[in-house]
Each structure stands twice: as structure tokens, then as C-alpha cells.
Design a protein around this motif. Sequence first.
Motif, PDB file in Angstrom:
ATOM      1  N   SER A  20       1.733   3.887   3.371  1.00  0.00           N
ATOM      2  CA  SER A  20       1.559   3.124   4.612  1.00  0.00           C
ATOM      3  C   SER A  20       2.791   3.158   5.511  1.00  0.00           C
ATOM      4  O   SER A  20       2.879   2.392   6.468  1.00  0.00           O
ATOM      5  CB  SER A  20       1.198   1.660   4.279  1.00  0.00           C
ATOM      6  OG  SER A  20       2.207   1.066   3.459  1.00  0.00           O
ATOM      7  N   GLN A  70       0.795  -1.227   0.000  1.00  0.00           N
ATOM      8  CA  GLN A  70       0.000   0.000   0.000  1.00  0.00           C
ATOM      9  C   GLN A  70       0.833   1.285   0.000  1.00  0.00           C
ATOM     10  O   GLN A  70       1.731   1.472   0.832  1.00  0.00           O
ATOM     11  CB  GLN A  70      -0.934   0.009   1.217  1.00  0.00           C
ATOM     12  CG  GLN A  70      -1.690   1.306   1.438  1.00  0.00           C
ATOM     13  CD  GLN A  70      -2.637   1.642   0.285  1.00  0.00           C
ATOM     14  OE1 GLN A  70      -3.316   0.766  -0.244  1.00  0.00           O
ATOM     15  NE2 GLN A  70      -2.693   2.906  -0.105  1.00  0.00           N
ATOM     16  N   ARG A 127      -3.526  -3.521  -0.071  1.00  0.00           N
ATOM     17  CA  ARG A 127      -3.938  -2.211  -0.591  1.00  0.00           C
ATOM     18  C   ARG A 127      -5.310  -1.834  -0.049  1.00  0.00           C
ATOM     19  O   ARG A 127      -6.305  -2.492  -0.316  1.00  0.00           O
ATOM     20  CB  ARG A 127      -3.894  -2.217  -2.118  1.00  0.00           C
ATOM     21  CG  ARG A 127      -2.462  -2.344  -2.630  1.00  0.00           C
ATOM     22  CD  ARG A 127      -2.359  -2.153  -4.142  1.00  0.00           C
ATOM     23  NE  ARG A 127      -0.954  -2.230  -4.520  1.00  0.00           N
ATOM     24  CZ  ARG A 127      -0.327  -3.362  -4.845  1.00  0.00           C
ATOM     25  NH1 ARG A 127      -1.002  -4.497  -4.855  1.00  0.00           N
ATOM     26  NH2 ARG A 127       0.948  -3.348  -5.161  1.00  0.00           N
TER      27      ARG A 127
END
Length: 286
Positions: A144, A141, A271
Motif C-alpha cells: 500500500s 496492508q 487489509r
Amino acid sequence: MSEKYENIGFKSTSDLLPNAKSNNNESEMSLQYRMARRFCDLYNSKVYSSPFVKCNKCNGSGKIAIVDEVYLNPVFVSCSCAKQRKCMDVLDSIGLAQFVVDMPSLEDLSCNEQWEKHCIGKMKDYLESESQKYWFFIGGQVGSGKTTKGVIILKQLIERYEDKSFYYFNWDTKYKDLEFNNEEAKASLRNKLLESDILYIDDFYRHQDFNISDMERRLGKEIIEYRDRNNKQTIITSELTLNEIIALDESTGSRIEKMCLKNKFTLNIGRDSNRNYRRRDSQDIL
């Protein structure tokens, strides 16, 4: 002597020498001792500029001057901030010092959600292991905190291994330098990527529709294969998960997987836009 004094803060060296010239008052001290003490007091009272480490003990110099109790000469001992200062010097040399200044420690990382706790747990496991034998991978992701987590690991390794060489390389912005710089610059960069004891590759294989060029594939294979064969500790972060890297380049990806002990030292962050710290609380919907 350095072990004795390294954690002591002071302004006057006479505080450090309770036994030196104990039978004489200051007026009877030898000229040599008084000159040495004067030098130390002047040195220790001077404030030195240090952009990354502030210390009230050494005023930013990293050293404390004292009078040798036997020879009555000025000598320098390391301040208790020396280890932190050396770490920041290394981070500054590889372009990460300013990034680290405002960066949270491992203990201060957000851990309100289960995925965050999982990340912190794996990072701690890695740092508590015989980690110089293994690699660590963080992918997935956007936003993050992958780079922050990688730098936290790197900083702790710098503090732990004072005799090792370190290098940080942003793959997305710098990998073409391996191909298009002049020969001397290319050789110097390649040597750092291959031979540094501990290498952090950030944004590895940053994808464009999950495609990488033949040049990128060849350079990635050369670096990863060499560091695998020579047991060179490596930290890697990527917007791709490790499985996606393997799908793009099985030879390189499977080597990373092997050196991370498969899932043991691998973080694949799923994600989910809610895991993007950059966007949290960024919009109000009325």
C-alpha cells in the motif's frame, strides 16, 4: 554574497559584475581580474557528473565561481540546487537515493480513494506540525505504499533540518546485525539507531504468523525505549498495525503509540488486496 547570487545561472562571470571595473574596457582590466575571470569561466563551463541531481546553472558541481568585486579573487557561492543536492547526498549515504529518484512527491501521490486521501492528510498534518517532537507510524496492508510514504516524510525532514543526523534501517533484513556482527560493527550500528536525530525504521516486527523472537523483542524494546526517553524523532513502518504490535509487545507498542500522539500521527491501513499497488491491473479475468 551567496544570498545575492545563489539563484543566478550564468556562463560568463562578466554578467555578474556590472559595476566591477565599470570605467575600463576588458583590455584595461588588471591582470589579476582577467586571470580570476578566466578561472571562473573555465570552472563554470566544466560539466560535473552527478547521478541524482541535474542542474544547468552549476553543471552538476553544486557551486558557482564568481569574481569577488572587492579583492578580484575567484570565490564560490552555493547554487540554488545545493539544498536538493545535500538532501540527495544524505539519502545516498543511507542507501535511499536511488529509491527516491523515481519516487512521487507528496503532491503526486495517488489520492483517488478515500483511504489514500486520509493518508496524505495525516502526512501533511505531521509535516506541518512541530514534528520534531513527535513520531509517525504507518502499518497494515502489504503493497500500500508504506515505505514510499515513510521516505517522502524523511526526505522533507532532511530538506528542513540541515544540521540533523539521519538513518534508515530495514528491520526485517538488518536487525540480526545487532546481535551477530563483530563487536565494532554492532557498536556502530547500535549508536546510529539510538543516537541519530531522525531515524526511519522500515518493516518493523515483520511478522511470521504474528510471532517475534525474544531477541527481536529485546532489541526493539531497547531502541524504542531509548528514543522515547531521549525524545528522538522516529518514523516507523510495518506490515502490522499498531494494535497488532501492542498485542505482540505491549511495552514497545504503547511507547510508539504515545510518541505518535495516539491516533494523531498513526496510519493503520486496513487489509484489502485492492489497496496493494503492486497487484493493481496485474490480472485479466476472462
